[in-house]
Design a protein around this motif. Structure first.
Motif, PDB file in Angstrom:
ATOM      1  N   MET A   1     -16.696  44.761  13.581  1.00 56.09           N
ATOM      2  CA  MET A   1     -15.283  44.561  13.816  1.00 56.09           C
ATOM      3  C   MET A   1     -14.888  43.184  13.330  1.00 56.09           C
ATOM      4  O   MET A   1     -15.459  42.188  13.736  1.00 56.09           O
ATOM      5  CB  MET A   1     -14.977  44.681  15.303  1.00 56.09           C
ATOM      6  N   SER A   3     -11.951  40.237  12.971  1.00 57.26           N
ATOM      7  CA  SER A   3     -10.750  39.823  13.679  1.00 57.26           C
ATOM      8  C   SER A   3     -10.459  38.378  13.355  1.00 57.26           C
ATOM      9  O   SER A   3     -11.184  37.725  12.617  1.00 57.26           O
ATOM     10  CB  SER A   3     -10.920  40.010  15.187  1.00 57.26           C
ATOM     11  N   ILE A  14      -8.768  42.279  23.768  1.00 60.50           N
ATOM     12  CA  ILE A  14      -8.698  43.297  22.735  1.00 60.50           C
ATOM     13  C   ILE A  14      -8.833  44.681  23.340  1.00 60.50           C
ATOM     14  O   ILE A  14      -9.325  44.844  24.453  1.00 60.50           O
ATOM     15  CB  ILE A  14      -9.784  43.099  21.657  1.00 60.50           C
ATOM     16  N   PHE A  16     -10.528  48.361  22.562  1.00 61.29           N
ATOM     17  CA  PHE A  16     -11.579  48.898  21.712  1.00 61.29           C
ATOM     18  C   PHE A  16     -11.754  50.392  21.971  1.00 61.29           C
ATOM     19  O   PHE A  16     -12.787  50.843  22.440  1.00 61.29           O
ATOM     20  CB  PHE A  16     -12.891  48.163  21.995  1.00 61.29           C
ATOM     21  N   GLU A 161      -5.130  41.831  20.549  1.00 59.24           N
ATOM     22  CA  GLU A 161      -5.686  42.495  19.372  1.00 59.24           C
ATOM     23  C   GLU A 161      -6.021  43.946  19.709  1.00 59.24           C
ATOM     24  O   GLU A 161      -6.414  44.253  20.839  1.00 59.24           O
ATOM     25  CB  GLU A 161      -6.960  41.745  18.960  1.00 59.24           C
ATOM     26  N   HIS A 163      -8.258  47.248  18.251  1.00 57.04           N
ATOM     27  CA  HIS A 163      -9.211  47.828  17.300  1.00 57.04           C
ATOM     28  C   HIS A 163      -9.170  49.338  17.471  1.00 57.04           C
ATOM     29  O   HIS A 163      -9.309  49.850  18.578  1.00 57.04           O
ATOM     30  CB  HIS A 163     -10.628  47.317  17.557  1.00 57.04           C
ATOM     31  N   SER A 189      -1.661  44.033  10.577  1.00 58.67           N
ATOM     32  CA  SER A 189      -2.989  44.492  10.185  1.00 58.67           C
ATOM     33  C   SER A 189      -3.843  43.313   9.734  1.00 58.67           C
ATOM     34  O   SER A 189      -3.421  42.502   8.913  1.00 58.67           O
ATOM     35  CB  SER A 189      -2.869  45.512   9.050  1.00 58.67           C
ATOM     36  N   SER A 191      -7.541  43.920   9.424  1.00 59.25           N
ATOM     37  CA  SER A 191      -8.784  44.432   8.850  1.00 59.25           C
ATOM     38  C   SER A 191      -8.713  45.946   8.710  1.00 59.25           C
ATOM     39  O   SER A 191      -8.267  46.642   9.625  1.00 59.25           O
ATOM     40  CB  SER A 191      -9.979  44.051   9.735  1.00 59.25           C
ATOM     41  N   HIS A 200     -12.234  51.950  10.396  1.00 52.15           N
ATOM     42  CA  HIS A 200     -12.140  50.939  11.445  1.00 52.15           C
ATOM     43  C   HIS A 200     -10.941  50.034  11.145  1.00 52.15           C
ATOM     44  O   HIS A 200     -10.905  49.359  10.116  1.00 52.15           O
ATOM     45  CB  HIS A 200     -13.420  50.108  11.504  1.00 52.15           C
ATOM     46  N   THR A 202      -8.148  47.033  12.530  1.00 55.89           N
ATOM     47  CA  THR A 202      -7.886  45.973  13.497  1.00 55.89           C
ATOM     48  C   THR A 202      -6.481  45.438  13.286  1.00 55.89           C
ATOM     49  O   THR A 202      -6.059  45.206  12.152  1.00 55.89           O
ATOM     50  CB  THR A 202      -8.899  44.819  13.360  1.00 55.89           C
ATOM     51  N   ARG A 204      -3.471  42.618  14.933  1.00 56.29           N
ATOM     52  CA  ARG A 204      -3.079  41.557  15.851  1.00 56.29           C
ATOM     53  C   ARG A 204      -1.699  41.884  16.395  1.00 56.29           C
ATOM     54  O   ARG A 204      -0.812  42.304  15.652  1.00 56.29           O
ATOM     55  CB  ARG A 204      -3.056  40.205  15.136  1.00 56.29           C
TER      56      ARG A 204
END
Length: 207
Positions: A1, A3, A14, A16, A161, A163, A189, A191, A200, A202, A204
């Motif tokens: 992951m 970030s 976060i 998950f 965040e 994920h 965005s 990631s 996957h 990620t 913010r």
């Protein structure tokens, strides 16, 4: 992951979870069926062992997903979960697969089967859970693993965040993830990692 960098004394909260493509709505199908949501964990070409307190889970994922999983283990210092998930998993046998202590939000006493040496704490509010998880995590991240808890934390502005492990299935019904928000939340965005059977993502949260 992947970030954003975290300052040594800062905490990032976060989410998950796992979800599917239909408007990022579902983290499980009807009757809590997660067979399609987790299918990517057995569809790769690289062996991965995820350890729980009551035994190991043997997975086969892509090399990129191995990197994501290993980074999560390295970065997550505590996990916040709801009572329902904790009981469904039987407390992960006393050890969550990300190998982090768990703070459980509940209004009832701890289950009798919880052992005294398990790294688990019980509290009755999300605010208390987040504060205790921060103290446990130190300079690492706090992860939120339960749908109902993440709803409450998003509404309270406690999340930094998100994920998402996005899988290519349209479940059509099941446990929804983002359907109880009071207002739209802007995301940035940070990631995108394509992998076998999963992407996957990620984000913010813009505050």
């Amino acid at each position: 992951m992947l970030s954003l960098p975290v300052e040594p004394t800062a905490h990032r909260i976060i989410i998950f979870p796992l979800t599917e493509f239909q408007n990022l709505h579902y983290v499980a199908g009807p009757d809590d069926d997660v067979s399609l949501v987790f299918k990517w964990m057995t569809s790769g070409n690289t062996n991965l062992t995820a350890s729980k307190g009551d035994g190991d889970i043997e997975l086969k994922v892509s090399e990129k997903s191995v990197e994501v999983f290993e980074e999560a283990i390295e970065q997550i210092g505590a996990l916040v979960a709801g009572r329902r998930l904790f009981e469904m998993t039987h407390g992960w046998g006393g050890k969550h697969p990300v190998n982090a202590p768990v703070v459980v939000v509940t209004h009832r006493p701890a289950p009798e089967w919880v052992k005294a040496d398990w790294p688990v704490t019980f509290t009755n509010s999300i605010e208390s859970a987040i504060e205790q998880a921060k103290a446990i995590a130190g300079d690492k991240k706090v992860a939120i693993a339960s749908t109902t808890i993440l709803h409450q934390c998003l509404r309270a502005g406690l999340v930094d965040e998100i994920h998402v492990d996005l899988v290519p299935y349209l479940l059509g019904a099941g446990v929804r993830m983002f359907d109880t928000l009071d207002a739209p939340i802007e995301l940035k965005s940070t990631s995108i990692i394509p992998s076998t059977g999963v992407t996957h993502l990620t984000f913010r949260i813009v505050k």
